[in-house]
Design a protein around this motif. Structure first.
Motif, PDB file in Angstrom:
ATOM      1  N   ALA A  53       0.813  -1.221   0.000  1.00 23.69           N
ATOM      2  CA  ALA A  53       0.000   0.000   0.000  1.00 23.69           C
ATOM      3  C   ALA A  53       0.843   1.266   0.000  1.00 23.69           C
ATOM      4  O   ALA A  53       0.311   2.356  -0.236  1.00 23.69           O
ATOM      5  N   THR A  54       2.149   1.150   0.241  1.00 23.43           N
ATOM      6  CA  THR A  54       3.013   2.338   0.304  1.00 23.43           C
ATOM      7  C   THR A  54       4.102   2.273  -0.766  1.00 23.43           C
ATOM      8  O   THR A  54       4.045   2.975  -1.768  1.00 23.43           O
ATOM      9  N   ASN A  55       5.091   1.391  -0.569  1.00 25.37           N
ATOM     10  CA  ASN A  55       6.238   1.338  -1.480  1.00 25.37           C
ATOM     11  C   ASN A  55       5.837   0.969  -2.904  1.00 25.37           C
ATOM     12  O   ASN A  55       6.294   1.600  -3.870  1.00 25.37           O
ATOM     13  N   ASP A  56       4.996  -0.059  -3.034  1.00 23.34           N
ATOM     14  CA  ASP A  56       4.620  -0.505  -4.383  1.00 23.34           C
ATOM     15  C   ASP A  56       3.771   0.544  -5.096  1.00 23.34           C
ATOM     16  O   ASP A  56       3.953   0.791  -6.296  1.00 23.34           O
ATOM     17  N   ILE A  57       2.852   1.164  -4.363  1.00 24.25           N
ATOM     18  CA  ILE A  57       2.048   2.236  -4.958  1.00 24.25           C
ATOM     19  C   ILE A  57       2.942   3.410  -5.345  1.00 24.25           C
ATOM     20  O   ILE A  57       2.745   4.043  -6.396  1.00 24.25           O
ATOM     21  N   GLU A  58       3.953   3.693  -4.532  1.00 27.93           N
ATOM     22  CA  GLU A  58       4.862   4.803  -4.839  1.00 27.93           C
ATOM     23  C   GLU A  58       5.665   4.521  -6.105  1.00 27.93           C
ATOM     24  O   GLU A  58       5.933   5.433  -6.896  1.00 27.93           O
ATOM     25  N   ASN A  59       6.040   3.270  -6.307  1.00 25.75           N
ATOM     26  CA  ASN A  59       6.742   2.915  -7.550  1.00 25.75           C
ATOM     27  C   ASN A  59       5.851   3.143  -8.766  1.00 25.75           C
ATOM     28  O   ASN A  59       6.317   3.608  -9.812  1.00 25.75           O
ATOM     29  N   VAL A  60       4.576   2.816  -8.632  1.00 30.75           N
ATOM     30  CA  VAL A  60       3.619   3.086  -9.717  1.00 30.75           C
ATOM     31  C   VAL A  60       3.528   4.588  -9.965  1.00 30.75           C
ATOM     32  O   VAL A  60       3.509   5.048 -11.114  1.00 30.75           O
ATOM     33  N   SER A  61       3.481   5.370  -8.872  1.00 28.98           N
ATOM     34  CA  SER A  61       3.400   6.830  -8.999  1.00 28.98           C
ATOM     35  C   SER A  61       4.608   7.393  -9.738  1.00 28.98           C
ATOM     36  O   SER A  61       4.474   8.236 -10.630  1.00 28.98           O
ATOM     37  N   ASN A  62       5.800   6.913  -9.376  1.00 30.06           N
ATOM     38  CA  ASN A  62       7.021   7.389 -10.038  1.00 30.06           C
ATOM     39  C   ASN A  62       7.013   7.047 -11.523  1.00 30.06           C
ATOM     40  O   ASN A  62       7.440   7.842 -12.363  1.00 30.06           O
ATOM     41  N   THR A  63       6.531   5.848 -11.847  1.00 30.43           N
ATOM     42  CA  THR A  63       6.465   5.438 -13.254  1.00 30.43           C
ATOM     43  C   THR A  63       5.526   6.335 -14.035  1.00 30.43           C
ATOM     44  O   THR A  63       5.850   6.782 -15.143  1.00 30.43           O
ATOM     45  N   LEU A  64       4.349   6.615 -13.470  1.00 32.42           N
ATOM     46  CA  LEU A  64       3.393   7.482 -14.154  1.00 32.42           C
ATOM     47  C   LEU A  64       3.943   8.891 -14.299  1.00 32.42           C
ATOM     48  O   LEU A  64       3.836   9.515 -15.358  1.00 32.42           O
ATOM     49  N   ASN A  65       4.550   9.389 -13.233  1.00 30.87           N
ATOM     50  CA  ASN A  65       4.990  10.786 -13.219  1.00 30.87           C
ATOM     51  C   ASN A  65       6.166  11.027 -14.159  1.00 30.87           C
ATOM     52  O   ASN A  65       6.290  12.089 -14.751  1.00 30.87           O
ATOM     53  N   GLN A  66       7.030  10.022 -14.292  1.00 29.27           N
ATOM     54  CA  GLN A  66       8.248  10.233 -15.072  1.00 29.27           C
ATOM     55  C   GLN A  66       8.215   9.559 -16.443  1.00 29.27           C
ATOM     56  O   GLN A  66       8.970   9.947 -17.329  1.00 29.27           O
ATOM     57  N   SER A  67       7.380   8.546 -16.602  1.00 34.89           N
ATOM     58  CA  SER A  67       7.437   7.753 -17.834  1.00 34.89           C
ATOM     59  C   SER A  67       6.281   7.994 -18.784  1.00 34.89           C
ATOM     60  O   SER A  67       6.426   7.774 -19.989  1.00 34.89           O
ATOM     61  N   LEU A  68       5.120   8.425 -18.262  1.00 33.01           N
ATOM     62  CA  LEU A  68       3.930   8.552 -19.098  1.00 33.01           C
ATOM     63  C   LEU A  68       4.164   9.485 -20.278  1.00 33.01           C
ATOM     64  O   LEU A  68       3.984   9.119 -21.436  1.00 33.01           O
ATOM     65  N   VAL A  69       4.599  10.709 -19.991  1.00 35.50           N
ATOM     66  CA  VAL A  69       4.845  11.686 -21.054  1.00 35.50           C
ATOM     67  C   VAL A  69       6.111  11.345 -21.822  1.00 35.50           C
ATOM     68  O   VAL A  69       6.186  11.562 -23.039  1.00 35.50           O
ATOM     69  N   GLN A  70       7.108  10.796 -21.099  1.00 32.85           N
ATOM     70  CA  GLN A  70       8.370  10.475 -21.760  1.00 32.85           C
ATOM     71  C   GLN A  70       8.159   9.481 -22.894  1.00 32.85           C
ATOM     72  O   GLN A  70       8.776   9.588 -23.954  1.00 32.85           O
ATOM     73  N   LEU A  71       7.259   8.518 -22.679  1.00 37.08           N
ATOM     74  CA  LEU A  71       6.981   7.532 -23.723  1.00 37.08           C
ATOM     75  C   LEU A  71       6.382   8.197 -24.955  1.00 37.08           C
ATOM     76  O   LEU A  71       6.818   7.944 -26.086  1.00 37.08           O
ATOM     77  N   LEU A  72       5.370   9.062 -24.744  1.00 33.45           N
ATOM     78  CA  LEU A  72       4.731   9.742 -25.871  1.00 33.45           C
ATOM     79  C   LEU A  72       5.694  10.700 -26.538  1.00 33.45           C
ATOM     80  O   LEU A  72       5.789  10.753 -27.781  1.00 33.45           O
ATOM     81  N   SER A  73       6.431  11.464 -25.722  1.00 31.07           N
ATOM     82  CA  SER A  73       7.373  12.442 -26.267  1.00 31.07           C
ATOM     83  C   SER A  73       8.467  11.753 -27.077  1.00 31.07           C
ATOM     84  O   SER A  73       8.837  12.213 -28.171  1.00 31.07           O
ATOM     85  N   SER A  74       8.963  10.640 -26.545  1.00 32.10           N
ATOM     86  CA  SER A  74      10.024   9.916 -27.265  1.00 32.10           C
ATOM     87  C   SER A  74       9.505   9.348 -28.578  1.00 32.10           C
ATOM     88  O   SER A  74      10.194   9.405 -29.611  1.00 32.10           O
ATOM     89  N   ALA A  75       8.294   8.816 -28.539  1.00 36.62           N
ATOM     90  CA  ALA A  75       7.710   8.254 -29.767  1.00 36.62           C
ATOM     91  C   ALA A  75       7.549   9.335 -30.825  1.00 36.62           C
ATOM     92  O   ALA A  75       7.891   9.135 -32.010  1.00 36.62           O
ATOM     93  N   LEU A  76       7.017  10.504 -30.419  1.00 35.64           N
ATOM     94  CA  LEU A  76       6.847  11.619 -31.367  1.00 35.64           C
ATOM     95  C   LEU A  76       8.189  12.109 -31.892  1.00 35.64           C
ATOM     96  O   LEU A  76       8.340  12.421 -33.087  1.00 35.64           O
ATOM     97  N   SER A  77       9.174  12.179 -31.002  1.00 38.01           N
ATOM     98  CA  SER A  77      10.495  12.660 -31.404  1.00 38.01           C
ATOM     99  C   SER A  77      11.140  11.708 -32.407  1.00 38.01           C
ATOM    100  O   SER A  77      11.750  12.147 -33.394  1.00 38.01           O
ATOM    101  N   ILE A  78      10.997  10.408 -32.170  1.00 33.14           N
ATOM    102  CA  ILE A  78      11.569   9.412 -33.091  1.00 33.14           C
ATOM    103  C   ILE A  78      10.912   9.506 -34.461  1.00 33.14           C
ATOM    104  O   ILE A  78      11.589   9.564 -35.499  1.00 33.14           O
ATOM    105  N   VAL A  79       9.562   9.531 -34.468  1.00 32.57           N
ATOM    106  CA  VAL A  79       8.833   9.587 -35.737  1.00 32.57           C
ATOM    107  C   VAL A  79       9.112  10.894 -36.463  1.00 32.57           C
ATOM    108  O   VAL A  79       9.395  10.914 -37.684  1.00 32.57           O
ATOM    109  N   GLY A  80       9.038  12.014 -35.723  1.00 35.93           N
ATOM    110  CA  GLY A  80       9.261  13.324 -36.337  1.00 35.93           C
ATOM    111  C   GLY A  80      10.672  13.478 -36.880  1.00 35.93           C
ATOM    112  O   GLY A  80      10.879  13.959 -38.009  1.00 35.93           O
ATOM    113  N   SER A  81      11.663  13.065 -36.067  1.00 34.31           N
ATOM    114  CA  SER A  81      13.052  13.184 -36.512  1.00 34.31           C
ATOM    115  C   SER A  81      13.310  12.315 -37.736  1.00 34.31           C
ATOM    116  O   SER A  81      14.004  12.731 -38.677  1.00 34.31           O
TER     117      SER A  81
END
Length: 584
Positions: A123-151
């Motif tokens: 309820a604490t550590n595992d949920i926090e790992n999910v939070s970190n993934t969402l906070n740092q990876s959600l946009v990074q995945l979309l941004s990286s995909a757009l950057s790869i395709v656009g470049s």
């Protein structure tokens, strides 16, 4: 049987209701990627159009435009980060709430043998790992995909031959990330398991601190903790070492890619097939093409930690609730129903955690309305388990239990438990005031009802002698009170709930003689007019019982009243004789 959803898809389902925010984040990500892609193109134009011809006025305008583009990109990224923080925190807030709510509705069987610290870690550590993934990876995945395709698109437009050189190392990038990622996922899951185990041990030793100190087991506790801490360190080091290979591997391949492009670009420029500005722009785009791949590889480690946490969270949430169908709404259906005038009947009841190890066998008896039934027997005989079946903490594996002629398996569990009061050997109090702890038995109780229950339980006197009276703040375990005082508060709480059926599970076994007398008086008030079951360690407390059940080895070996059982040879007379010999 439908295939279970992956942890990522299930986490994604928690984004429902936030579609507008997610859409706005996606739009901002596209805008930021477009601005980032515009930079190298404008730089190449500036080199070919203004730097080589030495046109200073045009160069100034180009520099100002570049500055504006990069400033706009930074501003968009800032807004995006704020929105993303809100979305990710709201998502894990819902997940944490759902997990806690589900834990409240899990059957007691689930908690048997489970470490509390491991559940807390989920309820604490595992949920926090999910939070970190969402906070740092959600946009990074979309941004990286757009950057790869656009470049990639711009690179083909600028120079197709150089593009072929640029993508030559991509298969190596994906192969390395896949191999390292698979090993990383396994190690991060092992790390989470070890973390849950060490949290459970810490919780266990802290809650049992008095026993550890009493038996001088501090050194042993430190050794065991050191062993567990060592396993956690080893798992953590392996996870970080393996995941740490990702960055250097991607950097080496990225530098190799850059070197190949620079060499091929120089050859094309020397042959007049590409201008200096195009080569500079292409090198920048190659970075924008390969860097997102490196970033995706680095984010992969964070995603694996988040997936490992999500798997453990959903593993708990997938355990079936003990309540079938939709949860009853307040007020509980049938909560006004009375069971006070109902007989309790056990008909050949059996119970086992596993088929090869039965706990109870052929348990049969009948308790009349308003009667007192006592259960006695050696430790581990199955007395508490019998009462746990009555409250439906567990379900019988054979036989049936009836209240008022109705099988309890057909009753709503919450309705049933709302009519049963239980006072345990270990008094359980919660952080809050004395008033709050008594009111826990019935949240809508008035001040007068709370005080009346405390008086009936013989608790009013010591409560009013405390500096803040009923507003006295208690710790989570009521540590500032004596064991007898804590037990009287538990009896007051049960009195306030006004149950029809009462279970007293060795409620006086942990207190001194004087406290026992006060608790006995309070219990006499509590049992008046109620069908009561008393699990007793001190046989002096159950002499007046209407029926005494002698339990041994999971079976009822004798039953009758005190006079009947004392007059015949058997386990009850042996227990009775030994008890009074020890007292004398």
């Amino acid at each position: 049987m439908s295939k279970p959803q992956s942890p990522l898809k299930r986490v994604g389902s928690y984004l429902k209701g936030q579609h507008r925010s997610v859409l706005f984040i996606a739009i901002l990500t596209i805008a930021a990627s477009a601005l980032t892609l515009a930079g190298p193109y404008l730089l190449g134009r500036a080199i070919d159009g203004f730097i080589i011809p030495k046109e200073r006025a045009g160069l100034t305008r180009a520099c100002l435009l570049l500055a504006a583009v990069y400033a706009a990109s930074a501003f968009v990224a800032w807004i995006q980060a704020r929105l993303l923080a809100s979305v990710s925190q709201r998502t894990v807030w819902r997940m944490r709430g759902d997990l806690f709510s589900h834990i409240q509705n899990l059957p007691l069987r689930y908690f048997t043998g489970k470490k509390q610290g491991d559940l807390m870690s989920r309820a604490t550590n595992d949920i926090e790992n999910v939070s970190n993934t969402l906070n740092q990876s959600l946009v990074q995945l979309l941004s990286s995909a757009l950057s790869i395709v656009g470049s990639f698109a711009v690179m083909i437009w600028l120079q197709p031959l150089l593009t072929a050189v640029a993508i030559s190392t991509v298969p190596l990038l994906f192969l390395a990330s896949r191999r390292i990622g698979a090993a990383t996922k396994k190690q991060f899951r092992l790390q989470q398991l070890e973390l849950g185990a060490i949290n459970g041990y810490i919780e266990e030793t802290v809650s049992g601190r008095r026993i550890v100190t009493l038996f001088n087991q501090e050194d042993r506790a430190e050794r065991q903790f050191g062993e567990m801490n060592g396993r956690l360190r080893t798992a953590g080091v392996k996870a970080q070492l393996i995941s740490g290979l990702m960055g250097p591997s991607m950097n080496v391949l990225g530098h190799l890619n850059y070197l190949l492009i620079a060499a091929a670009g120089g050859w094309l420029a020397a042959g007049g097939h590409a201008s200096a500005g195009v080569i500079v722009s292409f090198l920048a785009y190659s970075r924008q093409f390969s860097s997102p791949i490196n970033e995706l590889a680095n984010q992969y480690n964070l995603i694996q930690a988040g997936i490992a946490g999500a798997e453990r969270v959903f593993e708990t949430m997938d355990v079936p609730s003990e309540h079938d169908g939709p949860e009853p709404s307040e007020p509980l259906p049938g909560s006004g129903r009375s069971l006070r005038n109902s007989a309790v009947t056990f008909d050949r009841v059996g119970f086992a955690y596993s088929p090869e190890a039965p706990i109870l066998e052929e348990i049969s008896f009948r308790s009349e309305p308003g009667s007192m039934t006592a259960l006695v027997g050696p430790t581990g005989a199955g007395k508490t388990t019998i009462m746990s079946l009555l409250a439906r903490f567990y379900e019988p594996t054979s036989g049936s239990i009836f209240i008022g002629g109705e099988e309890i398996g057909s009753m709503d569990k919450r309705m049933l438990r709302s009519r049963i009061g239980i006072v345990l050997q270990d008094s359980v109090l919660f952080k809050g005031t004395i008033r709050d702890n008594i009111r826990y038995g019935r949240l809508d109780a008035s001040e007068a009802e709370i005080e009346r229950a405390a008086k009936a339980a013989s608790a009013h006197g010591f409560i009013t002698r405390m500096p803040d009276g009923y507003d006295t703040e208690l710790s989570a375990d009521g540590g500032s009170l004596s064991q007898g005082q804590r037990q009287l508060l538990c009896i007051a709480r049960t009195l306030l709930a006004d149950p029809d059926i009462l279970i007293l599970d060795e409620a006086t076994s942990s207190v001194d003689t004087l406290a026992e007398q006060r608790i006995q008086q309070a219990m006499a008030v509590l049992m008046e007019g109620r069908t009561s079951f008393v699990i007793a360690h001190r046989l002096s407390t159950i002499r007046a019982a209407d029926t005494i059940l002698v339990v041994d080895g999971g079976r009822i070996v004798q039953q009758g009243n005190h006079e009947q059982l004392s007059s015949v040879q058997g386990l009850y007379r042996d227990l009775h004789t030994r008890h009074f010999q020890s007292v004398s």
